[in-house]
Design a protein around this motif. Structure first.
Motif, short mmCIF file in Angstrom:
data_model
loop_
_atom_site.label_atom_id
_atom_site.label_comp_id
_atom_site.label_asym_id
_atom_site.label_seq_id
_atom_site.Cartn_x
_atom_site.Cartn_y
_atom_site.Cartn_z
N SER A 72 55.42 42.58 30.73
CA SER A 72 55.65 41.77 29.53
C SER A 72 54.33 41.23 29.02
N GLY A 73 54.20 41.15 27.70
CA GLY A 73 52.96 40.64 27.15
C GLY A 73 53.00 40.50 25.65
N TYR A 74 51.81 40.53 25.05
CA TYR A 74 51.67 40.26 23.63
C TYR A 74 50.80 41.35 22.98
N ALA A 79 42.93 38.37 21.57
CA ALA A 79 42.97 37.86 22.94
C ALA A 79 42.99 36.34 23.00
N GLU A 80 42.31 35.70 22.06
CA GLU A 80 42.18 34.24 22.09
C GLU A 80 43.51 33.53 21.88
N THR A 81 44.47 34.21 21.25
CA THR A 81 45.75 33.57 20.96
C THR A 81 46.90 34.14 21.79
N ALA A 82 46.57 34.90 22.82
CA ALA A 82 47.60 35.57 23.61
C ALA A 82 48.10 34.67 24.75
N THR A 83 48.69 33.56 24.39
CA THR A 83 49.35 32.68 25.34
C THR A 83 50.74 32.39 24.80
N TYR A 84 51.68 32.10 25.70
CA TYR A 84 53.06 31.89 25.27
C TYR A 84 53.19 30.75 24.28
N GLN A 86 51.02 29.56 22.19
CA GLN A 86 50.48 29.90 20.88
C GLN A 86 51.33 30.95 20.18
N VAL A 87 51.75 31.97 20.91
CA VAL A 87 52.57 33.02 20.30
C VAL A 87 53.89 32.46 19.79
N SER A 88 54.43 31.48 20.50
CA SER A 88 55.71 30.90 20.11
C SER A 88 55.66 30.18 18.76
N THR A 89 54.48 29.88 18.26
CA THR A 89 54.38 29.24 16.94
C THR A 89 54.67 30.24 15.82
N GLY A 90 54.57 31.54 16.13
CA GLY A 90 54.78 32.56 15.10
C GLY A 90 53.61 32.73 14.17
N ARG A 91 52.46 32.16 14.51
CA ARG A 91 51.31 32.21 13.59
C ARG A 91 50.13 33.00 14.16
N THR A 92 50.32 33.69 15.27
CA THR A 92 49.18 34.38 15.90
C THR A 92 49.08 35.85 15.51
N GLY A 93 50.12 36.40 14.91
CA GLY A 93 50.15 37.84 14.65
C GLY A 93 50.69 38.65 15.81
N HIS A 94 50.85 38.01 16.96
CA HIS A 94 51.38 38.70 18.13
C HIS A 94 52.89 38.88 18.03
N ALA A 95 53.38 39.90 18.70
CA ALA A 95 54.80 40.06 18.96
C ALA A 95 54.99 40.12 20.47
N THR A 133 64.08 33.69 16.42
CA THR A 133 63.58 33.97 15.08
C THR A 133 62.08 33.77 15.01
N GLY A 134 61.44 34.53 14.11
CA GLY A 134 60.00 34.45 13.93
C GLY A 134 59.36 35.82 14.05
N THR A 135 58.18 35.96 13.50
CA THR A 135 57.49 37.25 13.53
C THR A 135 57.16 37.69 14.95
N GLN A 136 57.10 36.75 15.88
CA GLN A 136 56.81 37.11 17.27
C GLN A 136 57.96 37.88 17.91
#
Length: 221
Positions: A72-74, A79-84, A86-95, A133-136
């Motif tokens: 599991s990952g992002y 790399a700087e925003t690849a934490t749960y 931060q990703v949970s905000t939906g603003r990092t570009g990660h899924a 819900t969210g882009t993540q």
């Protein structure tokens, strides 16, 4: 709400979200017309897919023949925003994504995509999966090479033309720029928490659907 916090609240209150989110096609999905042939000898290849919460995605693909490991990952951000958190905000570009390691002599990339579109998630939901819900939580295929892009684009076009879903497929097909492992407490989460309400309601039905729809591809772990 942070999914981990919500899951704990649901456990305490004896409640859970309603409904599992995986594809409900009008007819069984066809085999990919465009695919890579099975390799003549065993080896190791990888695929990166996003389809909502990585707990369930990891759990499904761990039961697919030829898959040797799932992480599991992002993917999609840096790399700087690849934490749960931060990703949970939906603003990092990660899924939330899974990194699938598989033997191409036992299962093809296209066959992995058939599982992905059939039971691992609902490819017609835009920027959400079930209660999340969210882009993540978007549906995405992160291709690592031209062959993976060709198979992914071809299969999506094939599914759209066949009209097997009641709504259009919204899965993104985008280049893989990096995959970042999720925190240790997310790895093998489904196996370690099989009785958690979120898992019972949203993820275990996907594994049951895999076993029912693809008995030749299902393996116990």
């Amino acid at each position: 709400m942070n999914r981990l916090v919500a899951a704990v609240i649901a456990s305490i209150l004896g409640m859970a979200w309603v409904g599992c989110s995986y594809a409900s096609p009008a007819a069984p999905l066809p085999d990919p017309v465009v695919d890579t042939p099975l390799a003549g000898v065993s080896g190791m290849q990888t695929a990166v897919l996003a389809g909502g919460c990585f707990w369930g995605m990891e759990g499904v693909f761990e039961h697919v023949k030829g898959v040797t490991r799932v992480v599991s990952g992002y993917a999609g951000g840096n790399a700087e925003t690849a934490t749960y958190d931060q990703v949970s905000t939906g603003r990092t570009g990660h899924a939330e994504s899974v990194h699938i390691f598989y033997d191409p002599a036992r299962i093809s990339y296209g066959q992995l995509l058939k599982v992905f579109f059939s039971v691992a998630h609902d490819p017609t939901e835009l920027n959400r999966q079930g209660p999340d819900t969210g882009t993540q939580y978007r549906s995405a295929i992160f291709y690592a090479n031209a062959d993976q892009k060709r198979v992914a684009d071809g299969y999506i076009a094939q599914l759209q033309a066949a009209g097997v879903f009641r709504r259009p497929v919204v899965t993104q097909v985008v280049p893989l720029k990096g995959f970042y492992d999720a925190e240790a407490y997310h790895q093998n989460y489904l196996d370690r928490h099989p009785n958690q309400p979120y898992i019972v309601i949203n993820d275990l039905p996907k594994i049951a659907a895999l076993r029912q729809q693809f008995p030749a591809w299902y393996v116990d772990r």
